[in-house]
Scaffold this active site. Structure first.
Site, PDB file in Angstrom:
ATOM      1  N   GLN A 190       0.822  -1.211   0.000  1.00 12.16           N
ATOM      2  CA  GLN A 190       0.000   0.000   0.000  1.00 12.16           C
ATOM      3  C   GLN A 190       0.856   1.260   0.000  1.00 12.16           C
ATOM      4  O   GLN A 190       1.902   1.301   0.641  1.00 12.16           O
ATOM      5  CB  GLN A 190      -0.936  -0.002   1.208  1.00 12.16           C
ATOM      6  CG  GLN A 190      -1.991  -1.070   1.115  1.00 12.16           C
ATOM      7  CD  GLN A 190      -3.115  -0.901   2.123  1.00 12.16           C
ATOM      8  OE1 GLN A 190      -4.012  -1.711   2.160  1.00 12.16           O
ATOM      9  NE2 GLN A 190      -3.100   0.129   2.935  1.00 12.16           N
TER      10      GLN A 190
ATOM     11  N   SER B 169       4.260  -6.547   2.680  1.00 12.68           N
ATOM     12  CA  SER B 169       2.921  -6.531   3.274  1.00 12.68           C
ATOM     13  C   SER B 169       1.885  -7.069   2.278  1.00 12.68           C
ATOM     14  O   SER B 169       1.927  -8.236   1.917  1.00 12.68           O
ATOM     15  CB  SER B 169       2.581  -5.122   3.767  1.00 12.68           C
ATOM     16  OG  SER B 169       1.381  -5.113   4.510  1.00 12.68           O
ATOM     17  N   LEU B 170       0.974  -6.228   1.804  1.00 11.63           N
ATOM     18  CA  LEU B 170       0.004  -6.658   0.791  1.00 11.63           C
ATOM     19  C   LEU B 170       0.699  -7.307  -0.404  1.00 11.63           C
ATOM     20  O   LEU B 170       0.185  -8.268  -0.997  1.00 11.63           O
ATOM     21  CB  LEU B 170      -0.820  -5.444   0.354  1.00 11.63           C
ATOM     22  CG  LEU B 170      -1.855  -5.537  -0.757  1.00 11.63           C
ATOM     23  CD1 LEU B 170      -1.278  -5.384  -2.151  1.00 11.63           C
ATOM     24  CD2 LEU B 170      -2.681  -6.821  -0.687  1.00 11.63           C
TER      25      LEU B 170
ATOM     26  N   ARG C 132      -9.282  -8.757   3.524  1.00 14.02           N
ATOM     27  CA  ARG C 132      -8.155  -8.354   4.369  1.00 14.02           C
ATOM     28  C   ARG C 132      -8.182  -6.840   4.574  1.00 14.02           C
ATOM     29  O   ARG C 132      -8.050  -6.349   5.696  1.00 14.02           O
ATOM     30  CB  ARG C 132      -6.845  -8.792   3.709  1.00 14.02           C
ATOM     31  CG  ARG C 132      -5.565  -8.453   4.471  1.00 14.02           C
ATOM     32  CD  ARG C 132      -4.365  -8.970   3.680  1.00 14.02           C
ATOM     33  NE  ARG C 132      -3.089  -8.764   4.361  1.00 14.02           N
ATOM     34  CZ  ARG C 132      -2.310  -7.697   4.223  1.00 14.02           C
ATOM     35  NH1 ARG C 132      -2.697  -6.689   3.449  1.00 14.02           N
ATOM     36  NH2 ARG C 132      -1.151  -7.621   4.852  1.00 14.02           N
TER      37      ARG C 132
ATOM     38  N   HIS D 213      -0.010  -4.005  11.067  1.00 12.27           N
ATOM     39  CA  HIS D 213       1.085  -4.848  11.559  1.00 12.27           C
ATOM     40  C   HIS D 213       1.375  -4.662  13.049  1.00 12.27           C
ATOM     41  O   HIS D 213       2.497  -4.854  13.492  1.00 12.27           O
ATOM     42  CB  HIS D 213       2.343  -4.659  10.701  1.00 12.27           C
ATOM     43  CG  HIS D 213       2.126  -5.006   9.270  1.00 12.27           C
ATOM     44  ND1 HIS D 213       1.942  -6.316   8.847  1.00 12.27           N
ATOM     45  CD2 HIS D 213       2.014  -4.225   8.157  1.00 12.27           C
ATOM     46  CE1 HIS D 213       1.743  -6.312   7.532  1.00 12.27           C
ATOM     47  NE2 HIS D 213       1.769  -5.065   7.101  1.00 12.27           N
TER      48      HIS D 213
ATOM     49  N   GLN E 126       1.066 -12.502   9.553  1.00  8.91           N
ATOM     50  CA  GLN E 126       1.613 -11.306   8.909  1.00  8.91           C
ATOM     51  C   GLN E 126       0.786 -10.052   9.205  1.00  8.91           C
ATOM     52  O   GLN E 126       1.316  -8.948   9.263  1.00  8.91           O
ATOM     53  CB  GLN E 126       1.687 -11.560   7.394  1.00  8.91           C
ATOM     54  CG  GLN E 126       2.407 -10.500   6.592  1.00  8.91           C
ATOM     55  CD  GLN E 126       1.571 -10.006   5.418  1.00  8.91           C
ATOM     56  OE1 GLN E 126       0.396  -9.718   5.558  1.00  8.91           O
ATOM     57  NE2 GLN E 126       2.202  -9.901   4.267  1.00  8.91           N
TER      58      GLN E 126
END
Length: 314
Positions: free
Chosen positions: A13, A94-95, A119, A203, A252
């Site tokens: 992102q 991440s994503l 998500r 996170h 994660q």
């Protein structure tokens, strides 16, 4: 550089922009086809959104996540169609780790789109708007950032969540605690410590409710062993067991992104060349700061993609 070990990395992102991939879509039919596939899953025109929508619309986490997944997968499909070599390793920030799952064959694309939409929705819902915050800390050792967070918590949550490169760490947590940690990092000698335009504290432990809600959906989805090894955010190692990968993708959500360690792991596996597959060039820039021996480039435009196919041909 030819005959070098190649890795693909996929952005997370923050890389989304209105008008992105317009050039690539004209050059490569795979781009339009992939966006059409995603639109049929989502129930709205994803291509029209990212070309003609408003930036605030594509910044909604629930939309950002399927958009970036689709963008990265479309470019990877174009890469392969142009004769690009299959990378030896993959990783995603991440994503972006979900993009790696799809491109390595762990997950069907349509399933990936469904899961990252959920998500994004669950992550945004986990903490009411305004109650969470994230901030970037520049020019301070990881350990000093961690100490500043620990001393600033005062019973609330604040932690280092993205270890992006040496001297660049993102912190997140409760808004007030992040504010205190910003001051503490500055007092400890950070060159800069500044809030990021993100409302949810990704996170951190505050995301555990989102992880708990997404876990059954991940469990119900078919995961395969990866055709290309993926270096995972949680521990910067590869994993071949689909059940273990499912567990990592749940963990994660509330665990730090150990990106510096992921890139260092790739270098340790002999990777010399790194291609960022998706919009922007954030990860290519970070790679050079983590290990100057890596040759890093991005392939957002048709010209960049074609040139990289030639440059990495064996």
């Amino acid at each position: 550089m030819t005959n070098s070990v190649l890795a693909f990395v996929f952005p997370g992102q923050g890389s989304q922009q209105i008008g992105m991939l317009a050039d690539a879509a004209q050059a490569f039919p795979e781009v339009s086809a992939t966006f059409s596939e995603a639109s049929s899953v989502l129930g709205y025109d994803l291509w029209d959104l990212c070309q003609n929508g408003a930036q605030e619309d594509i910044n909604l986490t629930e939309r950002t996540q399927p958009l970036l997944l689709t963008a990265s997968v479309s470019l990877y499909r174009a890469w392969l169609a142009q004769g690009g070599v299959t990378p030896a390793y993959m990783a995603g920030h991440s994503l972006g780790e979900w993009s790696a799952l799809v491109c390595s064959g762990v997950l069907d694309f349509a399933d990936g789109v469904r899961l990252v939409r959920e998500r994004g929705r669950l992550m945004q819902e986990a903490v009411p708007a305004g109650e969470g915050a994230m901030a970037a800390v520049i020019g301070l050792d990881d350990s000093a950032v961690e100490v500043a967070c620990a001393e600033s918590a005062e019973g609330e949550v604040v932690a280092a969540v993205n270890y992006n490169s040496p001297g660049q760490v993102v912190i997140a947590g409760s808004a007030a605690a992040v504010g205190r940690a910003i001051d503490a990092c500055k007092a400890a000698g950070a060159k800069r410590a500044m809030p990021l335009p993100v409302s949810a504290p990704f996170h951190t432990e505050l995301m555990r409710p989102a992880a708990d809600k997404l876990a059954p959906q991940i469990e119900a989805t078919v995961f395969n062993a990866p055709a290309t090894p993926i270096i995972h955010n949680v521990h910067a190692k590869t994993e071949s067991d689909p059940a273990a990968i499912k567990a990592l993708m749940v963990e994660q959500i509330y665990s730090p992104v150990r990106w510096t360690a992921c890139v260092q792991s790739m270098a340790g596996f002999g990777v010399q060349q790194l291609v960022e597959c998706g919009p922007g060039k954030v990860l290519a820039g970070l790679a050079k700061r983590i290990d100057r021996s890596l040759v890093a480039q991005n392939i957002e435009s048709s010209e960049q993609l074609s040139a990289a196919v030639t440059a990495t041909a064996g």
